[in-house]
Design a protein around this motif. Structure first.
Motif, PDB file in Angstrom:
ATOM      1  N   SER A 165       2.671   1.882  -3.216  1.00 58.19           N
ATOM      2  CA  SER A 165       1.753   2.323  -4.266  1.00 58.19           C
ATOM      3  C   SER A 165       1.604   3.834  -4.240  1.00 58.19           C
ATOM      4  N   TYR A 166       1.412   4.381  -3.056  1.00 62.37           N
ATOM      5  CA  TYR A 166       1.266   5.845  -2.949  1.00 62.37           C
ATOM      6  C   TYR A 166       2.567   6.554  -3.307  1.00 62.37           C
ATOM      7  N   THR A 210      -4.027  -4.236  -0.539  1.00 61.70           N
ATOM      8  CA  THR A 210      -4.131  -3.608   0.782  1.00 61.70           C
ATOM      9  C   THR A 210      -3.026  -4.062   1.724  1.00 61.70           C
ATOM     10  N   ARG A 239      -4.177   9.200   0.580  1.00 63.35           N
ATOM     11  CA  ARG A 239      -5.309   8.870  -0.295  1.00 63.35           C
ATOM     12  C   ARG A 239      -6.058  10.139  -0.710  1.00 63.35           C
ATOM     13  N   GLU A 245      -8.600  -0.511  -4.207  1.00 70.43           N
ATOM     14  CA  GLU A 245      -7.849  -1.310  -3.244  1.00 70.43           C
ATOM     15  C   GLU A 245      -8.356  -2.746  -3.261  1.00 70.43           C
ATOM     16  N   LEU A 301      -1.814   7.139   5.756  1.00 71.68           N
ATOM     17  CA  LEU A 301      -2.308   6.661   4.475  1.00 71.68           C
ATOM     18  C   LEU A 301      -3.612   7.344   4.074  1.00 71.68           C
ATOM     19  N   THR A 335      -4.177  -1.200  -6.115  1.00 71.30           N
ATOM     20  CA  THR A 335      -3.197  -1.583  -5.109  1.00 71.30           C
ATOM     21  C   THR A 335      -3.715  -2.676  -4.197  1.00 71.30           C
ATOM     22  N   LEU A 343       0.799  -1.217   0.000  1.00 70.56           N
ATOM     23  CA  LEU A 343       0.000   0.000   0.000  1.00 70.56           C
ATOM     24  C   LEU A 343       0.836   1.273   0.000  1.00 70.56           C
ATOM     25  N   ARG A 391       0.189  -4.311   3.862  1.00 71.13           N
ATOM     26  CA  ARG A 391       1.119  -3.333   4.416  1.00 71.13           C
ATOM     27  C   ARG A 391       2.336  -4.073   4.977  1.00 71.13           C
TER      28      ARG A 391
END
Length: 209
Positions: A87-88, A104, A126, A138, A122, A102, A84, A106
């Motif tokens: 991805s960001y 989920t 988002r 997600e 997060l 993505t 996660l 972590r």
């Protein structure tokens, strides 16, 4: 209309990101082989951090009228994320209209575990992404993988999600043939089911948004 059907004509640019051990590179190889079997031009490059220590692993994957393997910043169509936070982080290369699919999952960095750093907010990441026009989906890949009987199949779930969203211009048979070429026979069935489950899940998510 599929999620990936708008704005993609002569080329398709996908960033696959996560951490070492999640099967990011394998996913890129399967996608590339599926594209080849479909008669498409595909190129990819790999960027490894401290992969053996859980560092970032990023793959640039391109299909179509492309030659160089590196995606220019601002031209990413899809961020396909296996972790996660990573991805960001990959959204720094995105543009308004980029889609992020993505997992989920972590994986907390070691610097956070030892107290040298704080895990990012997060929810704030988002909101910032949505304000930029990023589309976010997600997928609970770890839970789906356990449900089909293999926690190691999360990467194929994410490949299936990319396919189900319309970001892989191939037939599902091409993906399955690529799996046959890459995996031993005893792993074929579970990976076929993972791809199908990922495609089904992204379509379900899209129908609710």
């Amino acid at each position: 209309m599929t999620l990936g059907s708008s704005g993609i004509k002569e080329r398709l640019n996908i960033v696959i990101t996560g951490v070492g051990g999640q099967g990011n590179v394998t996913a890129g190889i399967i996608m590339g082989e599926a594209a080849r079997l479909a008669g498409l031009n595909a190129v990819m490059s790999e960027i490894h951090g401290l992969a053996q220590r859980g560092g970032v692993v990023s793959v640039d994957f391109r299909i179509g009228d492309v030659y160089g393997p590196i995606i220019p910043d601002g031209q990413v169509d899809l961020v396909l994320g296996f972790e996660l936070l990573e991805s960001y982080r990959a959204l720094s290369r995105a543009r308004p209209g980029t889609t992020m699919i993505t997992s989920t999952e972590r994986i907390v960095p070691s610097s956070v575990n030892v107290g040298d750093a704080k895990y990012p907010d997060l929810a704030a990441l988002r909101e910032r992404a949505l304000s930029r026009g990023i589309r976010i989906y997600e997928v609970d890949a770890p839970s789906i993988a356990l449900a089909i009987g293999s926690k190691l199949s999360s990467n194929m779930i994410m490949v299936g999600a990319a396919y189900g969203a319309g970001f892989l211009p191939v037939r599902i048979d091409h993906i399955k043939d690529a799996i046959r070429l890459h995996f031993r026979e005893s792993l074929w069935d579970v990976n076929f089911r993972a791809v199908e489950a990922g495609a089904q899940e992204i379509r379900r998510l899209a129908s609710t948004m």
